[in-house]
Design a protein around this motif. Structure first.
Motif, PDB file in Angstrom:
ATOM      1  N   PHE A   1       0.847  -1.194   0.000  1.00 39.17           N
ATOM      2  CA  PHE A   1       0.000   0.000   0.000  1.00 39.17           C
ATOM      3  C   PHE A   1       0.879   1.238   0.000  1.00 39.17           C
ATOM      4  CE2 PHE A   1      -2.328   3.313   2.418  1.00 39.17           C
ATOM      5  CZ  PHE A   1      -3.376   3.502   1.523  1.00 39.17           C
ATOM      6  N   ALA A   2       0.497   2.233  -0.783  1.00 38.43           N
ATOM      7  CA  ALA A   2       1.242   3.492  -0.846  1.00 38.43           C
ATOM      8  C   ALA A   2       0.652   4.461   0.174  1.00 38.43           C
ATOM      9  CB  ALA A   2       1.169   4.082  -2.248  1.00 38.43           C
ATOM     10  N   LEU A   3       1.343   4.677   1.266  1.00 39.60           N
ATOM     11  CA  LEU A   3       0.856   5.585   2.294  1.00 39.60           C
ATOM     12  C   LEU A   3       0.788   7.018   1.757  1.00 39.60           C
ATOM     13  CD1 LEU A   3       2.887   4.507   5.478  1.00 39.60           C
ATOM     14  CD2 LEU A   3       0.493   4.007   4.978  1.00 39.60           C
ATOM     15  N   PRO A   4      -0.319   7.724   1.967  1.00 38.47           N
ATOM     16  CA  PRO A   4      -0.368   9.150   1.624  1.00 38.47           C
ATOM     17  C   PRO A   4       0.608   9.909   2.519  1.00 38.47           C
ATOM     18  CG  PRO A   4      -2.574   8.251   1.961  1.00 38.47           C
ATOM     19  CD  PRO A   4      -1.607   7.233   2.475  1.00 38.47           C
ATOM     20  N   TYR A   5       1.223  10.955   1.969  1.00 36.16           N
ATOM     21  CA  TYR A   5       2.217  11.684   2.746  1.00 36.16           C
ATOM     22  C   TYR A   5       2.360  13.107   2.219  1.00 36.16           C
ATOM     23  CZ  TYR A   5       5.372  11.173  -1.234  1.00 36.16           C
ATOM     24  OH  TYR A   5       5.935  11.246  -2.486  1.00 36.16           O
ATOM     25  N   GLU A   6       3.035  13.939   3.010  1.00 30.72           N
ATOM     26  CA  GLU A   6       3.446  15.266   2.587  1.00 30.72           C
ATOM     27  C   GLU A   6       4.819  15.514   3.175  1.00 30.72           C
ATOM     28  OE1 GLU A   6       1.457  18.342   5.671  1.00 30.72           O
ATOM     29  OE2 GLU A   6      -0.009  17.028   4.665  1.00 30.72           O
ATOM     30  N   VAL A   7       5.696  16.164   2.431  1.00 33.31           N
ATOM     31  CA  VAL A   7       7.067  16.402   2.877  1.00 33.31           C
ATOM     32  C   VAL A   7       7.266  17.881   3.184  1.00 33.31           C
ATOM     33  CG1 VAL A   7       9.520  16.296   2.272  1.00 33.31           C
ATOM     34  CG2 VAL A   7       7.982  14.441   1.581  1.00 33.31           C
ATOM     35  N   HIS A   8       7.880  18.152   4.319  1.00 37.09           N
ATOM     36  CA  HIS A   8       8.203  19.516   4.726  1.00 37.09           C
ATOM     37  C   HIS A   8       9.710  19.607   4.927  1.00 37.09           C
ATOM     38  CE1 HIS A   8       3.963  20.662   5.522  1.00 37.09           C
ATOM     39  NE2 HIS A   8       3.842  19.371   5.775  1.00 37.09           N
ATOM     40  N   GLY A   9      10.365  20.455   4.142  1.00 35.73           N
ATOM     41  CA  GLY A   9      11.802  20.621   4.236  1.00 35.73           C
ATOM     42  C   GLY A   9      12.545  19.818   3.193  1.00 35.73           C
ATOM     43  N   ASP A  10      13.808  20.187   2.978  1.00 34.62           N
ATOM     44  CA  ASP A  10      14.630  19.489   1.989  1.00 34.62           C
ATOM     45  C   ASP A  10      16.015  19.175   2.547  1.00 34.62           C
ATOM     46  OD1 ASP A  10      15.647  22.043   2.083  1.00 34.62           O
ATOM     47  OD2 ASP A  10      15.306  22.492  -0.038  1.00 34.62           O
ATOM     48  N   GLY A  11      16.101  19.023   3.877  1.00 29.90           N
ATOM     49  CA  GLY A  11      17.381  18.732   4.509  1.00 29.90           C
ATOM     50  C   GLY A  11      17.872  17.326   4.225  1.00 29.90           C
ATOM     51  N   ALA A  12      19.137  17.096   4.539  1.00 28.76           N
ATOM     52  CA  ALA A  12      19.759  15.800   4.258  1.00 28.76           C
ATOM     53  C   ALA A  12      19.284  14.700   5.199  1.00 28.76           C
ATOM     54  CB  ALA A  12      21.281  15.933   4.353  1.00 28.76           C
ATOM     55  N   HIS A  13      18.873  15.092   6.401  1.00 28.28           N
ATOM     56  CA  HIS A  13      18.414  14.096   7.377  1.00 28.28           C
ATOM     57  C   HIS A  13      16.924  13.857   7.146  1.00 28.28           C
ATOM     58  CE1 HIS A  13      18.896  12.558  11.785  1.00 28.28           C
ATOM     59  NE2 HIS A  13      17.956  11.873  11.147  1.00 28.28           N
ATOM     60  N   LYS A  14      16.593  12.663   6.697  1.00 28.82           N
ATOM     61  CA  LYS A  14      15.211  12.314   6.363  1.00 28.82           C
ATOM     62  C   LYS A  14      14.502  11.759   7.600  1.00 28.82           C
ATOM     63  CE  LYS A  14      16.625  13.235   2.209  1.00 28.82           C
ATOM     64  NZ  LYS A  14      16.384  14.589   1.642  1.00 28.82           N
ATOM     65  N   VAL A  15      13.258  12.201   7.808  1.00 27.76           N
ATOM     66  CA  VAL A  15      12.537  11.832   9.021  1.00 27.76           C
ATOM     67  C   VAL A  15      11.066  11.549   8.693  1.00 27.76           C
ATOM     68  CG1 VAL A  15      11.942  12.505  11.372  1.00 27.76           C
ATOM     69  CG2 VAL A  15      14.017  13.429  10.314  1.00 27.76           C
ATOM     70  N   PHE A  16      10.580  10.393   9.115  1.00 27.38           N
ATOM     71  CA  PHE A  16       9.147  10.098   9.051  1.00 27.38           C
ATOM     72  C   PHE A  16       8.497  10.567  10.345  1.00 27.38           C
ATOM     73  CE2 PHE A  16      10.355   6.656   5.986  1.00 27.38           C
ATOM     74  CZ  PHE A  16       9.587   7.115   4.915  1.00 27.38           C
ATOM     75  N   ALA A  17       7.293  11.121  10.244  1.00 23.23           N
ATOM     76  CA  ALA A  17       6.509  11.481  11.421  1.00 23.23           C
ATOM     77  C   ALA A  17       5.202  10.700  11.364  1.00 23.23           C
ATOM     78  CB  ALA A  17       6.239  12.980  11.454  1.00 23.23           C
ATOM     79  N   VAL A  18       4.965   9.875  12.376  1.00 21.69           N
ATOM     80  CA  VAL A  18       3.827   8.961  12.391  1.00 21.69           C
ATOM     81  C   VAL A  18       2.864   9.371  13.508  1.00 21.69           C
ATOM     82  CG1 VAL A  18       3.119   6.551  12.467  1.00 21.69           C
ATOM     83  CG2 VAL A  18       5.402   7.149  11.621  1.00 21.69           C
ATOM     84  N   HIS A  19       1.603   9.501  13.160  1.00 19.43           N
ATOM     85  CA  HIS A  19       0.592   9.967  14.107  1.00 19.43           C
ATOM     86  C   HIS A  19       0.129   8.852  15.046  1.00 19.43           C
ATOM     87  CE1 HIS A  19      -2.614   7.847  11.924  1.00 19.43           C
ATOM     88  NE2 HIS A  19      -2.028   8.246  10.813  1.00 19.43           N
ATOM     89  N   GLY A  20      -0.710   9.232  15.998  1.00 23.71           N
ATOM     90  CA  GLY A  20      -1.234   8.292  16.976  1.00 23.71           C
ATOM     91  C   GLY A  20      -2.653   7.840  16.672  1.00 23.71           C
ATOM     92  N   TRP A  21      -3.310   7.301  17.675  1.00 23.12           N
ATOM     93  CA  TRP A  21      -4.607   6.648  17.522  1.00 23.12           C
ATOM     94  C   TRP A  21      -5.733   7.638  17.216  1.00 23.12           C
ATOM     95  CZ3 TRP A  21      -8.219   4.539  21.804  1.00 23.12           C
ATOM     96  CH2 TRP A  21      -9.044   3.520  21.288  1.00 23.12           C
ATOM     97  N   PHE A  22      -5.627   8.855  17.734  1.00 20.48           N
ATOM     98  CA  PHE A  22      -6.716   9.815  17.630  1.00 20.48           C
ATOM     99  C   PHE A  22      -6.581  10.815  16.487  1.00 20.48           C
ATOM    100  CE2 PHE A  22      -7.646   8.841  22.199  1.00 20.48           C
ATOM    101  CZ  PHE A  22      -8.989   8.539  22.041  1.00 20.48           C
ATOM    102  N   ALA A  23      -5.660  10.632  15.571  1.00 16.54           N
ATOM    103  CA  ALA A  23      -5.485  11.650  14.531  1.00 16.54           C
ATOM    104  C   ALA A  23      -4.779  11.089  13.307  1.00 16.54           C
ATOM    105  CB  ALA A  23      -4.678  12.828  15.081  1.00 16.54           C
ATOM    106  N   ASP A  24      -4.918  11.809  12.204  1.00 15.09           N
ATOM    107  CA  ASP A  24      -4.131  11.519  11.008  1.00 15.09           C
ATOM    108  C   ASP A  24      -2.875  12.378  11.065  1.00 15.09           C
ATOM    109  OD1 ASP A  24      -5.215  14.009  10.606  1.00 15.09           O
ATOM    110  OD2 ASP A  24      -5.935  13.609   8.575  1.00 15.09           O
ATOM    111  N   ARG A  25      -2.268  12.637   9.912  1.00 16.93           N
ATOM    112  CA  ARG A  25      -1.014  13.385   9.924  1.00 16.93           C
ATOM    113  C   ARG A  25      -1.178  14.837  10.375  1.00 16.93           C
ATOM    114  NH1 ARG A  25      -1.566  12.710   3.842  1.00 16.93           N
ATOM    115  NH2 ARG A  25      -1.733  14.787   2.893  1.00 16.93           N
ATOM    116  N   SER A  26      -2.412  15.320  10.433  1.00 19.85           N
ATOM    117  CA  SER A  26      -2.645  16.676  10.930  1.00 19.85           C
ATOM    118  C   SER A  26      -2.308  16.795  12.415  1.00 19.85           C
ATOM    119  CB  SER A  26      -4.093  17.104  10.686  1.00 19.85           C
ATOM    120  OG  SER A  26      -4.994  16.328  11.458  1.00 19.85           O
ATOM    121  N   ALA A  27      -2.020  15.686  13.070  1.00 21.60           N
ATOM    122  CA  ALA A  27      -1.596  15.721  14.472  1.00 21.60           C
ATOM    123  C   ALA A  27      -0.364  16.601  14.662  1.00 21.60           C
ATOM    124  CB  ALA A  27      -1.292  14.307  14.965  1.00 21.60           C
TER     125      ALA A  27
END
Length: 293
Positions: free
Chosen positions: A4-30
């Motif tokens: 499955f292709a997870l929907p996502y949005e990227v903020h920033g263009d730095g060299a250190h790549k970071v995923f941010a994963v939400h919790g039980w009560f919210a989507d990525r708007s958390a």
């Protein structure tokens, strides 16, 4: 597990790549409250919607932390991210730890913000009923959010958090996720991981408290650190966004200095200092709670 292709949005263009994963009560708007003040020059943050949430609300799946970890690895491949760090809030913290078992060689650092332990959170009695019925009962969600933020947040904020949860999650998926993050114990698969791991705990959170982090996170990971935010409960992104950003990004930046023997010794010393300061901060917060108004 289905691909499955997870929907996502990227903020920033730095060299250190970071995923941010939400919790039980919210989507990525958390993570909305912290977005304006992230260091976008040093980091590239990919905020994702797990299956059953946000743009992936109608996605089918097992709705487990293990499945989510595989989904993240596949997304990393599509983005061309060979190595990356992961931030996970609450349930998302369990997903971050799953990555230590699924793709340990690709994970630079993990951060759990009030993270659910890899051992799960067994529920029983009234607590079990409160959580299992939360998928369909707004008052149960509100009660959970209120308790885990120390009963100190305004009614309008509590109502907004519940409205967002109901709007941006599928009820069946929401209920299925509970069985995974609360009921599964995969601590034996990740204990001893040498990946640097920061737990950020809110002093006002009675569920995933600093003490719970000491008994779980700090005991499993040799390079673990604990940071306690005195003014936060379970939702540090909303409650103390600037303190959270500073704490997390300082930890992520330390990745670039690790390698030499001297750096390893400094890092180990830093672990001890941070753990001690976290205990002192928590104790101070507890003392303040007992003072008369």
């Amino acid at each position: 597990m289905t691909s499955f292709a997870l929907p996502y949005e990227v903020h920033g263009d730095g060299a250190h790549k970071v995923f941010a994963v939400h919790g039980w009560f919210a989507d990525r708007s958390a993570y909305a409250a912290v977005l304006p003040d992230l260091d976008r020059a040093s980091f590239a943050y990919a905020l994702v919607d797990l299956r059953g949430y946000g743009e992936a609300r109608d996605a089918t799946g097992a709705y487990t932390t293990a499945e989510a970890a595989v989904d993240l690895v596949e997304l990393a491949d599509r983005l061309g991210w060979e190595r990356f760090s992961v931030i996970g809030h609450s349930m998302g913290g369990a997903v971050a730890q799953r990555l230590l078992a699924v793709a340990p060689q690709r994970v630079r650092r993990i951060v759990g913000v009030s993270p659910v332990p890899a051992s799960g959170m067994p529920l029983a009695g009234e607590q079990e009923a409160l959580f299992t019925e939360a998928a369909h009962r707004a008052e149960h969600q509100r009660a959970i959010i209120d308790v885990t933020t120390g009963g100190r947040r305004p009614a309008a904020w509590l109502d907004r958090m519940v409205a967002r949860s109901l709007e941006r999650s599928d009820a069946k998926a929401f209920r299925a996720w509970l069985d995974s993050w609360a009921g599964e114990d995969f601590s034996a698969d990740v204990a001893g991981s040498e990946v640097p791991a920061l737990a950020v705990a809110g002093a006002l959170d009675p569920a995933l408290s600093p003490e719970v982090m000491r008994q779980t996170w700090m005991s499993w990971y040799p390079r673990a650190r604990l940071a306690v935010l005195p003014g936060a409960g379970h939702y540090a992104m909303d409650e103390t966004p600037l303190e959270l950003i500073r704490t997390v990004e300082d930890f992520l930046r330390a990745d670039g200095t690790y390698g030499t023997g001297a750096a390893r010794e400094a890092d180990a010393a830093g672990d001890a200092v941070e753990a001690r300061e976290a205990v002192e901060a928590s104790d101070a917060a507890e003392e303040r709670e007992g003072e008369p108004a």
